[in-house]
Design a protein around this motif. Structure first.
Motif, PDB file in Angstrom:
ATOM      1  N   UNK A 120       0.842  -1.199   0.000  1.00  0.00           N
ATOM      2  CA  UNK A 120       0.000   0.000   0.000  1.00  0.00           C
ATOM      3  C   UNK A 120       0.880   1.253   0.000  1.00  0.00           C
ATOM      4  N   UNK A 121       0.544   2.210  -0.831  1.00  0.00           N
ATOM      5  CA  UNK A 121       1.322   3.441  -0.948  1.00  0.00           C
ATOM      6  C   UNK A 121       0.534   4.599  -0.341  1.00  0.00           C
ATOM      7  N   UNK A 122       1.152   5.275   0.633  1.00  0.00           N
ATOM      8  CA  UNK A 122       0.527   6.420   1.268  1.00  0.00           C
ATOM      9  C   UNK A 122       1.118   7.717   0.719  1.00  0.00           C
ATOM     10  N   UNK A 123       0.271   8.708   0.558  1.00  0.00           N
ATOM     11  CA  UNK A 123       0.740   9.993   0.036  1.00  0.00           C
ATOM     12  C   UNK A 123       1.850  10.584   0.911  1.00  0.00           C
ATOM     13  N   UNK A 124       1.761  10.335   2.235  1.00  0.00           N
ATOM     14  CA  UNK A 124       2.760  10.867   3.170  1.00  0.00           C
ATOM     15  C   UNK A 124       4.174  10.444   2.794  1.00  0.00           C
ATOM     16  N   UNK A 125       4.302   9.248   2.196  1.00  0.00           N
ATOM     17  CA  UNK A 125       5.626   8.743   1.833  1.00  0.00           C
ATOM     18  C   UNK A 125       6.235   9.491   0.664  1.00  0.00           C
ATOM     19  N   UNK A 126       5.466  10.326   0.008  1.00  0.00           N
ATOM     20  CA  UNK A 126       5.958  11.030  -1.172  1.00  0.00           C
ATOM     21  C   UNK A 126       5.966  12.549  -0.964  1.00  0.00           C
ATOM     22  N   UNK A 141       7.131  20.007  19.655  1.00  0.00           N
ATOM     23  CA  UNK A 141       7.901  19.090  20.507  1.00  0.00           C
ATOM     24  C   UNK A 141       7.896  17.688  19.934  1.00  0.00           C
ATOM     25  N   UNK A 142       8.963  16.923  20.179  1.00  0.00           N
ATOM     26  CA  UNK A 142       8.991  15.532  19.713  1.00  0.00           C
ATOM     27  C   UNK A 142       7.774  14.764  20.236  1.00  0.00           C
ATOM     28  N   UNK A 143       7.194  13.995  19.356  1.00  0.00           N
ATOM     29  CA  UNK A 143       6.016  13.218  19.745  1.00  0.00           C
ATOM     30  C   UNK A 143       4.705  13.948  19.608  1.00  0.00           C
ATOM     31  N   UNK A 144       4.730  15.215  19.207  1.00  0.00           N
ATOM     32  CA  UNK A 144       3.493  15.960  19.020  1.00  0.00           C
ATOM     33  C   UNK A 144       2.626  15.255  17.969  1.00  0.00           C
ATOM     34  N   UNK A 145       1.344  15.082  18.229  1.00  0.00           N
ATOM     35  CA  UNK A 145       0.480  14.368  17.278  1.00  0.00           C
ATOM     36  C   UNK A 145       0.356  15.063  15.923  1.00  0.00           C
ATOM     37  N   UNK A 146       0.706  16.374  15.866  1.00  0.00           N
ATOM     38  CA  UNK A 146       0.661  17.064  14.578  1.00  0.00           C
ATOM     39  C   UNK A 146       1.756  16.568  13.641  1.00  0.00           C
ATOM     40  N   UNK A 150       7.483   9.455  11.366  1.00  0.00           N
ATOM     41  CA  UNK A 150       8.933   9.343  11.114  1.00  0.00           C
ATOM     42  C   UNK A 150       9.655  10.690  11.072  1.00  0.00           C
ATOM     43  N   UNK A 151       8.979  11.782  11.478  1.00  0.00           N
ATOM     44  CA  UNK A 151       9.694  13.056  11.554  1.00  0.00           C
ATOM     45  C   UNK A 151      10.441  13.089  12.888  1.00  0.00           C
TER      46      UNK A 151
END
Length: 332
Positions: A120-126, A141-146, A150-151
């Motif tokens: 499956x290809x997700x738009x986020x990967x591109x 902050x690290x872990x922010x749900x926004x 993988x950021x």
């Protein structure tokens, strides 16, 4: 004693004979003048004040000036002094749009992957986040749900963002950029994710222009503006000492002669005027060859002539410099 010009510069013979067979060895390259440490950057008083006004008001800083006068390097100097790491850079193209400053979506690669890969290809990967988008994401902050998956970053940080050569862009881009910058939020329409930074970590925006075309008045009113003038001889001397070190093997009299010679070249009305960056590189070469442009020894005039390739950027300008030098030699 003058250095051996052949040993210093005649590494390439142009006749196919390898350097090793001629008894030579390839030395390390001269470090790029443009890549000098940002701590060596010297801002004039006007530029320093303009930067501080922009910081106080939270407005973008718009810089103009001849190419090579240090517009882009100012962003690195500012980030260095404020302890903000390296600036995030966006190089404007003629096709750039405002959202390009935040992210790019590779639709073609996504389509190809969807057709030929079974997973499956997700738009986020591109999605690739660009300078202003990265600056906003780095405030969270690290872990922010926004944050996108993988950021990874260690902590929330403020960034300096450089938008380089905005005058290359379509006319609507400058105003669109500032609208987006003032809103300080962006949405990736392909994923539906929206991002809003921590206001306390609002990015510092530096914009450069080569004044190749007129920028919109509405855009100019929303920026702190400064034109970096071409430095005078005293200022150029300070820059040489800072960039090349006070032990740059050039005596004060030789540097005076180089400064005068360079000023005379700029007075010739060349199509593309050499600026600070070219002068620094030229002085580096003169020092390496131990050339005194006011008192050339046997064989050194040829070296001076080929050094003009650093200062001239068109065939016409190079021909003019060499013809002036040749006529000067005949009058001696």
């Amino acid at each position: 004693m003058p250095r051996d010009m052949n040993a210093d510069f005649h590494l390439y013979s142009g006749n196919g004979l390898p350097l090793a067979d001629r008894g030579g060895a390839l030395p390390g390259f001269i470090p790029s003048i443009a890549a000098a440490h940002p701590g060596l950057y010297l801002a004039d008083d006007g530029l320093r004040d303009a930067v501080n006004v922009a910081l106080a008001l939270g407005q973008p800083l718009l810089l103009t000036g001849e190419p090579g006068t240090g517009k882009t390097q100012l962003a690195a100097s500012l980030a260095h002094e404020l302890g903000l790491g390296e600036p995030l850079v966006f190089n404007v193209k003629t096709t750039s749009t405002a959202h390009d400053l935040f992210y790019r979506y590779d639709s073609l690669r996504h389509f190809h992957a969807s057709q030929f890969e079974r997973t499956e290809q997700k738009a986020e990967d591109f999605i690739t986040y660009e300078a202003l988008g990265l600056a906003i994401l780095r405030t969270l902050p690290p872990g922010d749900p926004q944050l996108p998956p993988d950021f990874a970053h260690a902590q929330s940080v403020r960034s300096v963002v450089l938008i380089d050569e905005i005058d290359k862009a379509p006319r609507d881009l400058p105003n669109d950029v500032l609208n987006e910058f003032e809103a300080m939020t962006f949405t990736v329409k392909e994923t539906g994710r929206s991002f809003r930074p921590d206001p306390a970590l609002r990015p510092i925006l530096v914009i450069t222009s080569n004044s190749e075309k007129h920028l919109p008045d509405a855009f100019l009113r929303r920026c702190v503006f400064y034109h970096i003038p071409f430095p005078d001889a005293a200022r150029l001397r300070q820059i040489v000492d800072a960039r090349l070190g006070t032990d740059h093997a050039f005596s004060p009299s030789k540097l005076d002669a180089a400064l005068a010679h360079f000023a005379a070249i700029r007075d010739l009305g060349l199509k593309k005027q050499p600026a600070t960056a070219e002068f620094l590189a030229w002085v580096h070469v003169l020092a390496r060859l131990d050339l005194d442009v006011s008192s050339l020894q046997n064989g050194q005039r040829e070296a001076l002539l080929f050094s003009y390739s650093i200062l001239a950027k068109t065939k016409e300008d190079l021909d003019l410099l060499r013809s002036r030098a040749a006529s000067g030699a005949q009058n001696e």
